[in-house]
Design an enzyme around this catalytic site. Structure first.
Site: not given
Length: 243
Positions: A71-73
């Site tokens: 997942l994106d940060q």
């Protein structure tokens, strides 16, 4: 024969933290509810990541679990890791063949579509802007473009804001973020595809469920409720309580 490796050292506080994120654990997989702000993988000056924290689950021979997606940060929610190499291969195949079903919740603002639901079928291409990679909706025939499809449903709306359920059929980088911006209503808090902190302190995108075939053969669904800041922002925007 492979030699054993040293068991990675990890601070007890970090070990306790990553264990607090667990929503499921068995002999084959670990499933976490990742908070926004925690990177999934290291690099680029990132000191701590979920990947590095997996050292808390290392075996006595030094082998540790392996992440099979990311997942994106800024995105919160469900992340799964494999405890063994065979499990990693089976889970990776679930994502590669698009059998894994992912559901996200997003708070968006902009020109909302008239329809209550729809499908965005818009190829994406990765470009570098200011040293940062981002995805652009590609013109027909654009070299390097990848197919990208996202189903969406408006769960609640108020004026120019909405709570959207998004289900990506493909798994391109930043896919939901780029597609929501393309739709005319970028995700709140998105500094790359929207207006950044003018809408929210962080990216309001949450991976709420993942349905995947367990390495032992049974299809399972793992869910993570939205975090408090997501729920609070939704209520502030008049989008009602989120179950």
């Amino acid at each position: 024969m492979t030699r054993n490796r040293p068991v990675p050292a990890i601070d007890p506080a970090d070990a306790a933290f990553v264990r607090s994120l667990l929503i499921h654990e068995d002999n084959s997989v670990l499933v976490f509810n990742k908070p926004s702000g925690l990177a999934v993988q290291g690099g680029g000056g990132i000191e701590a990541s979920l990947d590095s924290l997996l050292a808390a689950f290392a075996k006595s021979n030094g082998k540790r679990p392996r992440l099979v997606h990311r997942l994106d940060q800024g995105t919160s929610g469900v992340v799964i890791a494999a405890r063994t190499q065979p499990a990693a291969a089976r889970l990776s195949d679930e994502f590669a063949t698009r059998r894994a079903k992912k559901v996200y919740l997003a708070l968006v603002r902009g020109t909302l579509p008239e329809a209550a639901s729809g499908v965005i079928d818009a190829p994406l291409v990765k470009v570098e802007e200011g040293g940062r990679p981002r995805m652009l909706v590609a013109a027909p025939g654009r070299k390097g473009a990848q197919t990208a499809t996202t189903s969406w449903t408006i769960l609640a709306s108020s004026g120019d804001v909405a709570l959207i359920r998004a289900e990506p059929e493909t798994g391109r980088m930043h896919q939901i973020r780029a597609h929501m911006s393309h739709l005319g209503c970028p995700i709140l808090g998105d500094r790359l595809y929207g207006r950044g902190e003018k809408g929210a302190a962080r990216l309001m995108l949450h991976a709420t469920s993942l349905t995947i075939r367990h390495p032992e053969g049974k299809e399972m669904t793992f869910t993570a409720p939205p975090p408090g800041d997501f729920i609070q922002r939704a209520q502030e925007l008049g989008l009602g309580p989120i179950a």
